[in-house]
Enzyme design. Structure first.
Site, PDB file in Angstrom:
ATOM      1  N   GLY A 126       0.807  -1.217   0.000  1.00  0.00           N
ATOM      2  CA  GLY A 126       0.000   0.000   0.000  1.00  0.00           C
ATOM      3  C   GLY A 126       0.835   1.259   0.000  1.00  0.00           C
ATOM      4  O   GLY A 126       0.379   2.310   0.471  1.00  0.00           O
ATOM      5  N   GLY A 127       2.062   1.179  -0.513  1.00  0.00           N
ATOM      6  CA  GLY A 127       2.908   2.360  -0.617  1.00  0.00           C
ATOM      7  C   GLY A 127       3.268   2.984   0.710  1.00  0.00           C
ATOM      8  O   GLY A 127       3.562   4.186   0.783  1.00  0.00           O
ATOM      9  N   SER A 206       4.738  -5.556  -2.589  1.00  0.00           N
ATOM     10  CA  SER A 206       4.910  -4.131  -2.830  1.00  0.00           C
ATOM     11  C   SER A 206       5.622  -3.470  -1.644  1.00  0.00           C
ATOM     12  O   SER A 206       6.752  -3.837  -1.339  1.00  0.00           O
ATOM     13  CB  SER A 206       3.553  -3.490  -3.123  1.00  0.00           C
ATOM     14  OG  SER A 206       3.702  -2.203  -3.665  1.00  0.00           O
TER      15      SER A 206
END
Length: 574
Positions: A126-127, A206
């Protein structure tokens, strides 16, 4: 005394099962889970693994978790999430509960009489600014294998988790310290669920993937896990580590409040301490053309409790980390993550391509930056403008900048440091459900597509037979690695998969048919190496200032008084 210890351990790990319920005793007290709706496993939701500090202390490291004497019902009445932009969690109103004290874990246990099960800890992406532990699940995977436990969890996000000022109250990396605390909680408690604390595989997608690699490099997390699977990101990506966190904090403070007085670290700290979480998370972080995010991990000052005290590049070059088996890779079109921005960005790239150079490159002058930008643009687009006709080159550019080159660079450094259990792959599978790239008839594997292959499907009964076959293969590889530290152990029906060598070979292409290939993306990797060797902007520890530098300021004041006293005395005597 030995028999008393045995009796105590038996009591701690005692399990009470009653049909649809499973009760276990952990260090904090009794916890009750419920049979999952899919059957064949028990789920425990929202167990506090630590206490999130609040008020003016909200940026400090996590505190010990609460304890209880009554049974804690670990049921999912609502999904607890850490503070983040409301737009992200408003899609399902009434499902989420946003709390500052959001540090909870979810545990999924197969129905089995076996003990010492492997443990699969998943770090969500989620960055570093959005997401939650219960966003994706692997319940089907657990039910298929029945020999591992899965743990998911929340960690603080955005400003809440990654504001880094280098002061005593805002040292930085709160979100990473949450992750370390979760791993400590697993070590203390997973045996109560039937898990083996000496058999923990850490997996992430991610930003979770970057976190997993950072955890492997951090001394604070050493010996808390035993294998790592970073999926589609790593420690050297331009958005993993803040290069100038204090300047970033000032910039964002002005975005929140144009009148904010944040000229020095002390006033900056005071601003963030006294600003409500709703205000701090109201802004959607705008998409940055330099491939960075606003708040992410940082290099801290070397103080007690620090998570990261030197840059990942320094640690990798020194080889000063515990070299665990690592299953490492990305998809062939990671850059599709930016495809929704293409219509806007293609024009901006043609106007000023230098704005799209990654944030972790630095140049001595604007002229030098433009020269490098022209070289990069020429490599991907030749003499053409960025347009609909070469959109696949646009995808390649962002694949390389955001994900593939930094990961291949890290893989090279792993091997050079004597890391001999690195298994490299590229995930390329697509099927008829995979969208075509706009303006083409080409399909590619998007960001973290390999993660979606082992997770539960988002929509049931919507998968092609080809994808179901691919899912079975990915789960077999991931499971092999979890159990043995290798993706293809002896006796497997899958093709042989050796570890990465100093020559950069081999890598496995993950498709319906697995194929072992040589060097991964040799031309594109070879293009970026000299640029990064010459222009890389390494991260340095955030300077100590503000509340953390009172002693230094007092020393300066005393020195000033001493000098003045000396000259006054000299004048009087003369």
């Amino acid at each position: 005394m030995a028999w008393r210890k045995c009796v105590f351990l038996w009591c701690v790990t005692a399990v009470l099962a009653d049909g649809d319920w499973l009760e276990v005793e952990i260090e904090q007290g009794p916890v009750r889970g419920q049979k999952h709706s899919s059957g064949d496993l028990y789920s425990f939701y929202n167990i506090p693994y630590a206490t999130g500090p609040s008020g003016e202390n909200k940026f400090k490291p996590p505190l010990p978790p609460p304890t209880w004497t009554e049974t804690f019902n670990a049921t999912a009445e609502k999904i607890i999430v850490c503070p983040q932009n409301k737009l992200i969690i408003s899609l399902l109103p009434g499902v989420f509960e946003v709390k500052e004290d959001c540090l909870v874990a979810n545990v999924f246990v197969p129905v089995t009489t076996e003990k010492d099960l492997s443990v699969f800890v998943y770090v969500h992406g989620g960055g570093f600014s959005s997401g939650f532990g219960n966003f994706y699940q692997g319940t089907q995977f657990i039910r298929e294998k029945k020999d591992f436990i899965m743990v998911t969890f929340n960690y603080r996000l955005g400003i809440h988790g990654f504001l880094c000022l280098g002061t005593e109250d805002v040292p930085g990396n709160a979100g990473m310290k949450d992750q370390v605390e979760l791993l400590r909680w697993v070590q203390k408690n997973i045996a109560s669920f039937g898990g083996n604390p000496n058999d923990v595989t850490l997996v992430g997608s991610s930003a979770g993937s970057a976190s997993v690699e950072l955890l492997m490099l951090s001394k604070s997390a050493e010996n808390l896990f035993h294998r790592v699977i970073p999926e589609s990101s790593g420690s050297l990506t331009p958005w993993t580590i803040q290069t100038d966190p204090v300047d970033m904090a000032k910039t964002y403070a002005k975005m929140i409040d144009e009148q904010a007085m944040v000229d020095d670290t002390r006033s900056l700290e005071r601003f963030y301490k006294n600003t409500s979480m709703d205000v701090m998370t109201a802004e959607l972080f705008p998409d940055r053309t330099d491939s960075a995010v606003y708040f992410s991990p940082c290099v801290e000052r070397n103080t007690s409790g620090a998570f990261l005290i030197e840059s990942p590049l320094t640690t990798l070059k020194k080889g000063d980390y515990k070299k665990l088996p690592i299953l490492y890779g990305f998809t062939n079109m990671e850059g599709l993550l930016t495809i929704s921005l293409f219509e806007t960005w293609k024009n901006k790239m043609n106007e000023n391509f230098s704005d799209f150079l990654p944030a972790n490159l630095q140049f001595e002058s604007a002229t030098e930056k433009i020269q490098v930008a022209n070289t990069v643009k020429q490599f991907y687009f030749g003499n053409d403008s960025v347009s609909n006709e070469n959109i696949l080159k646009y995808v390649d550019f962002f694949t390389d900048v955001l994900f593939s080159f930094p990961m291949l660079w890290a893989a090279k450094l792993f091997v050079e440091a004597g890391h001999n259990q690195v298994y490299l792959y590229e995930y390329v599978f697509v099927d008829e459900n995979t969208p075509q790239v706009p303006y083409t008839n080409v399909r590619g594997a998007n960001h973290c597509a390999q993660s979606f292959a082992w997770m539960d499907p988002l929509v049931q009964n919507s998968e092609t037979p080809e994808f179901q076959k691919m899912r079975a293969t990915v789960r077999e590889i991931w499971h092999n690695f979890m159990k043995t530290g290798t993706p293809v152990p002896q006796g497997s029906s899958l093709p042989e998969w050796p570890a990465l060598s100093a020559a950069g070979t081999p890598h496995m292409v993950l498709n319906e048919t697995l194929e072992l290939h040589g060097v991964l993306l040799p031309e594109r990797k070879g293009f970026w190496y000299p640029i990064y060797e010459k222009y890389y902007r390494d991260s340095v520890p955030v300077p100590g200032s503000g509340a953390g530098s009172i002693v230094q300021k007092n020393m300066f004041t005393l020195l000033t008084i001493y000098v003045l006293f000396y000259f006054i005395t000299k004048i009087v005597i003369e």
